[in-house]
Design an enzyme around this catalytic site. Sequence first.
Site, PDB file in Angstrom:
ATOM      1  N   ASP A  20       0.852  -1.196   0.000  1.00 18.63           N
ATOM      2  CA  ASP A  20       0.000   0.000   0.000  1.00 18.63           C
ATOM      3  C   ASP A  20       0.889   1.249   0.000  1.00 18.63           C
ATOM      4  OD1 ASP A  20      -2.410  -1.341   0.097  1.00 18.63           O
ATOM      5  OD2 ASP A  20      -2.651  -1.156   2.261  1.00 18.63           O
ATOM      6  N   ARG A  77      -0.908  -0.687  -8.820  1.00 22.81           N
ATOM      7  CA  ARG A  77      -2.270  -0.240  -8.490  1.00 22.81           C
ATOM      8  C   ARG A  77      -2.306   1.285  -8.539  1.00 22.81           C
ATOM      9  NH1 ARG A  77      -3.652  -1.377  -2.503  1.00 22.81           N
ATOM     10  NH2 ARG A  77      -3.875  -3.504  -3.235  1.00 22.81           N
TER      11      ARG A  77
HETATM   12  P1  FDA Z   1     -14.127   9.083  -5.488  1.00 23.35           P
HETATM   13  O1  FDA Z   1     -13.760   9.232  -4.048  1.00 23.35           O
HETATM   14  O2  FDA Z   1     -14.158  10.295  -6.360  1.00 23.35           O
HETATM   15  O3  FDA Z   1     -15.451   8.275  -5.589  1.00 23.35           O
HETATM   16  C1  FDA Z   1     -16.127   8.010  -6.803  1.00 23.35           C
HETATM   17  C2  FDA Z   1     -17.478   7.375  -6.478  1.00 23.35           C
HETATM   18  O4  FDA Z   1     -17.283   6.105  -5.863  1.00 23.35           O
HETATM   19  C3  FDA Z   1     -18.304   8.139  -5.474  1.00 23.35           C
HETATM   20  O5  FDA Z   1     -19.075   9.144  -6.092  1.00 23.35           O
HETATM   21  C4  FDA Z   1     -19.147   7.048  -4.854  1.00 23.35           C
HETATM   22  O6  FDA Z   1     -20.203   6.711  -5.714  1.00 23.35           O
HETATM   23  C5  FDA Z   1     -18.196   5.894  -4.790  1.00 23.35           C
HETATM   24  N1  FDA Z   1     -17.442   5.851  -3.526  1.00 23.35           N
HETATM   25  C6  FDA Z   1     -16.141   6.170  -3.359  1.00 23.35           C
HETATM   26  N2  FDA Z   1     -15.748   5.976  -2.084  1.00 23.35           N
HETATM   27  C7  FDA Z   1     -16.835   5.552  -1.419  1.00 23.35           C
HETATM   28  C8  FDA Z   1     -17.055   5.182  -0.075  1.00 23.35           C
HETATM   29  N3  FDA Z   1     -16.081   5.225   0.840  1.00 23.35           N
HETATM   30  N4  FDA Z   1     -18.312   4.787   0.272  1.00 23.35           N
HETATM   31  C9  FDA Z   1     -19.291   4.715  -0.650  1.00 23.35           C
HETATM   32  N5  FDA Z   1     -19.122   5.048  -1.960  1.00 23.35           N
HETATM   33  C10 FDA Z   1     -17.931   5.465  -2.338  1.00 23.35           C
HETATM   34  N6  FDA Z   1      -5.385   5.080  -1.174  1.00 23.35           N
HETATM   35  C11 FDA Z   1      -4.108   5.349  -0.784  1.00 23.35           C
HETATM   36  O7  FDA Z   1      -3.778   6.512  -0.540  1.00 23.35           O
HETATM   37  N7  FDA Z   1      -3.199   4.325  -0.695  1.00 23.35           N
HETATM   38  C12 FDA Z   1      -3.505   3.045  -0.996  1.00 23.35           C
HETATM   39  O8  FDA Z   1      -2.658   2.161  -0.886  1.00 23.35           O
HETATM   40  C13 FDA Z   1      -4.833   2.760  -1.418  1.00 23.35           C
HETATM   41  N8  FDA Z   1      -5.214   1.489  -1.744  1.00 23.35           N
HETATM   42  C14 FDA Z   1      -6.451   1.296  -2.322  1.00 23.35           C
HETATM   43  C15 FDA Z   1      -6.787   0.045  -2.812  1.00 23.35           C
HETATM   44  C16 FDA Z   1      -7.984  -0.133  -3.492  1.00 23.35           C
HETATM   45  C17 FDA Z   1      -8.316  -1.469  -4.040  1.00 23.35           C
HETATM   46  C18 FDA Z   1      -8.893   0.965  -3.656  1.00 23.35           C
HETATM   47  C19 FDA Z   1     -10.176   0.817  -4.415  1.00 23.35           C
HETATM   48  C20 FDA Z   1      -8.578   2.183  -3.140  1.00 23.35           C
HETATM   49  C21 FDA Z   1      -7.372   2.362  -2.457  1.00 23.35           C
HETATM   50  N9  FDA Z   1      -7.053   3.597  -1.910  1.00 23.35           N
HETATM   51  C22 FDA Z   1      -5.755   3.820  -1.495  1.00 23.35           C
HETATM   52  C23 FDA Z   1      -8.096   4.636  -1.709  1.00 23.35           C
HETATM   53  C24 FDA Z   1      -8.156   5.615  -2.858  1.00 23.35           C
HETATM   54  O9  FDA Z   1      -7.027   6.413  -2.897  1.00 23.35           O
HETATM   55  C25 FDA Z   1      -9.406   6.517  -2.755  1.00 23.35           C
HETATM   56  O10 FDA Z   1      -9.321   7.254  -1.574  1.00 23.35           O
HETATM   57  C26 FDA Z   1     -10.716   5.766  -2.776  1.00 23.35           C
HETATM   58  O11 FDA Z   1     -10.675   4.688  -3.656  1.00 23.35           O
HETATM   59  C27 FDA Z   1     -11.845   6.690  -3.252  1.00 23.35           C
HETATM   60  O12 FDA Z   1     -11.550   7.190  -4.523  1.00 23.35           O
HETATM   61  P2  FDA Z   1     -12.349   6.784  -5.853  1.00 23.35           P
HETATM   62  O13 FDA Z   1     -11.328   6.547  -6.913  1.00 23.35           O
HETATM   63  O14 FDA Z   1     -13.252   5.665  -5.609  1.00 23.35           O
HETATM   64  O15 FDA Z   1     -13.093   8.108  -6.279  1.00 23.35           O
END
Ligand code: FDA
Length: 309
Positions: free
Chosen positions: A135, A185
Amino acid sequence: MLRRTLLALSRSGRVEQLVTTMPVSSGIVARFVAGRSSEEAVAATAGLDRDGLAVTLDHLGEDTVDREQAGRTVEAYLDVLGALSTAGLTPQAEVSVKLSAVGQALGADGSRVALDNARRICRAARDVGTTVTLDMEDHTTTDSTLDVLADLRQDFPETGAVLQAQLRRTEGDCKDLAHAGSRVRLCKGAYNEPESVAHQTRADVDRSYVRCLKVLMNGSGYPMVATHDPRLVRIAGMLAGRADRQRGTYEYQMLYGVRPEEQKRLAQLGETMRVYVPYGDQWYAYLVRRLAERPQNVTFFARSLVSKG
Ligand code: FDA
């Protein structure tokens, strides 16, 4: 504003103490965290596996400043890797490791301790035919984490990296890591970061995500598209097509409890969809980062706190 406040709270020991007296099974925690024990984590993995979903398991905990605690975290990973293998869930399940949970935050020789500990986990993962992804935490750790990754990859080239589109440096890091055999990732980034190192608006982070994804999809590594954002999921599919990538040469990843129907939909289309499944006692900082991503979740969380009393 709410996001920044919550992210600051995610590092407050006092608030953590207050909140973590809540039983893990209550409402919002159970939605995002698969349980406390490795048995519960393996059971959740088996359920996802039945739905055709791959898994990466995260033993919760970070910012460890106690060498013994770092050692216990390593043991927890060895334990869960053994249990996954016994349950026939490797290689479809792998593990994700935060270096700050295995020694990175221990001061001067933190990186070395983290490297030694991560090496033990990588060896155990390989012994059961699976992999580890490191991570990525806040920007003060990026260089150290990438250095540990480079060392680990000499013996375990299958070790995955995480890069955060939020950081200005990331397009360059993607170029460095888009080589054959390199699992990367790409996520947006979950930490409060200053303007000097990070894009500050959602639109800028999203634009950076697309630029980084182009580099990864056009490179010869294995991109892992970690987002729940429907627009970015669509763009990823388009970029994979343009780069003539077949399914299985990249994958999608989402978090346990977030958009589960979309996870199944992508898997049913034949895409590789991996779910990041956290488990363990130290769920506070992880949960607060999830709340910061979606203000609606805060209401659910507040309700579960009230119903505790
Ligand atoms: P965004 O936050 O813009 O969300 C897009 C849409 O997704 C939202 O409008 C909603 O519909 C849905 N959604 C997103 N989050 C939600 C929630 N918590 N509850 C409900 N719905 C939600 N970060 C990091 O800094 N270091 C890391 O190592 C990792 N590792 C990691 C692994 C994996 C498999 C994932 C999916 C994510 C991470 N992250 C991470 C977290 C990442 O950086 C980020 O904070 C979250 O994925 C939210 O960003 P989105 O890309 O989903 O977009």
